[in-house]
Motif scaffolding. Structure first.
Motif, PDB file in Angstrom:
ATOM      1  N   UNK B  45     -33.597  -1.027  19.162  1.00  0.00           N
ATOM      2  CA  UNK B  45     -34.028   0.089  19.397  1.00  0.00           C
ATOM      3  C   UNK B  45     -34.041   0.150  20.742  1.00  0.00           C
ATOM      4  N   UNK B  46     -32.954   1.016  21.728  1.00  0.00           N
ATOM      5  CA  UNK B  46     -32.120   0.916  23.057  1.00  0.00           C
ATOM      6  C   UNK B  46     -33.339   1.655  23.758  1.00  0.00           C
ATOM      7  N   UNK B  47     -33.915   3.638  23.838  1.00  0.00           N
ATOM      8  CA  UNK B  47     -34.850   2.683  24.986  1.00  0.00           C
ATOM      9  C   UNK B  47     -36.096   4.183  24.338  1.00  0.00           C
ATOM     10  N   UNK B  48     -36.990   4.366  24.798  1.00  0.00           N
ATOM     11  CA  UNK B  48     -37.983   5.194  24.746  1.00  0.00           C
ATOM     12  C   UNK B  48     -38.528   5.718  25.412  1.00  0.00           C
ATOM     13  N   UNK B  56     -38.452   3.522  29.317  1.00  0.00           N
ATOM     14  CA  UNK B  56     -38.888   2.530  28.566  1.00  0.00           C
ATOM     15  C   UNK B  56     -37.692   1.896  28.706  1.00  0.00           C
ATOM     16  N   UNK B  57     -37.343   0.808  28.860  1.00  0.00           N
ATOM     17  CA  UNK B  57     -36.413   0.162  28.168  1.00  0.00           C
ATOM     18  C   UNK B  57     -36.680  -0.969  26.672  1.00  0.00           C
ATOM     19  N   UNK B  58     -35.822  -0.499  25.825  1.00  0.00           N
ATOM     20  CA  UNK B  58     -35.878  -1.099  24.403  1.00  0.00           C
ATOM     21  C   UNK B  58     -35.341  -2.215  24.272  1.00  0.00           C
ATOM     22  N   UNK B  59     -35.085  -2.733  22.923  1.00  0.00           N
ATOM     23  CA  UNK B  59     -34.541  -4.622  22.868  1.00  0.00           C
ATOM     24  C   UNK B  59     -32.926  -4.111  23.783  1.00  0.00           C
TER      25      UNK B  59
END
Lengths: 113, 113
Positions: B45-48, B56-59
């Motif tokens: 996950x990059x962004x969501x 939001x920032x992902x991993x």
């Protein structure tokens, strides 16, 4: 830290056999476990899912077995067909609105005829 | 009719260049996601986004920005592309209520030279 683990990385079965794909997780708060199926060149698509209150979920030839105590689950594909050849991802989240899914690295299944 | 579409489907970029990947969904879902898929890593996950105007920032957000100008559209932006960002990128939309089943687009294959 990998919270969802899948095994094996790849699996080959003969047509008509039952394929068994394994998944384990670390986070005790996880309570929803979807399995996604991905064919080459396509995006993943939801195949079947289970909630932690159940120990088994069936949908046609696809069955999830869930063991909450051991934090393990498995996807059984009965009477495997060449068309089932795909990569299968186990995922998990802790439910509630806006809970993100955590994916395993996938199992690539090949069904030989 | 495809509910999550991505453009372009294939992209070749030069190192240091700017790349924008676009995603459109007609599911009327609040949540949208950007993942990258690499061999041996599964889906990361990059962004969501939880809705228009939110990101939001992902991993693995480093080197990526995201933009959600509307309910339907979610973009992933690589301001300074690097060869390590060569990958297949997937967009997904999800129903925030309950278990958040995610619906994936067909993917964008990005090659950074």
């Amino acid at each position: 830290q990998q919270q969802v683990r899948q095994s094996p990385q790849s699996l080959t079965v003969w047509e008509g056999e039952t394929a068994i794909l394994n998944c384990s997780y670390e986070n005790s708060a996880f309570d929803y476990f979807p399995w996604y199926q991905q064919f080459p060149g396509e995006g993943p698509a939801l195949l079947i899912s289970i909630l932690s209150v159940s120990d088994k979920k069936e949908d046609g030839r696809f069955t999830i077995f869930f063991n909450k105590r051991e934090k393990k689950l498995s996807l059984h594909i009965a009477d495997s067909q060449p068309g089932d050849s795909a990569t299968y991802f186990c995922a998990a989240n802790s439910g509630g609105s806006n809970a993100k899914l955590t994916f395993g690295k996938g199992t690539k299944l090949s069904v030989k005829s | 009719e495809a509910a999550v579409t991505q453009s372009p489907r294939n992209k070749v970029a030069v190192t240091g260049g700017k790349v924008t990947l676009s995603c459109n969904q007609t599911n009327n879902h609040n949540n949208m996601y950007w993942y990258r898929q690499d061999t041996g890593h599964g889906l990361r996950l990059i962004h969501y986004s939880y809705g228009a105007g939110s990101t939001e920032k992902g991993d693995i957000p480093d080197g990526y920005k995201a933009s959600r100008p509307s309910q339907e559209n979610f973009s992933l932006i690589l301001e300074l592309a690097t060869p390590s960002q060569t990958s297949v990128y997937f967009c997904a939309s999800g129903d925030a209520a309950g278990q958040d089943t995610q619906y994936f687009g067909p993917g964008t294959r990005l090659l950074v030279l």
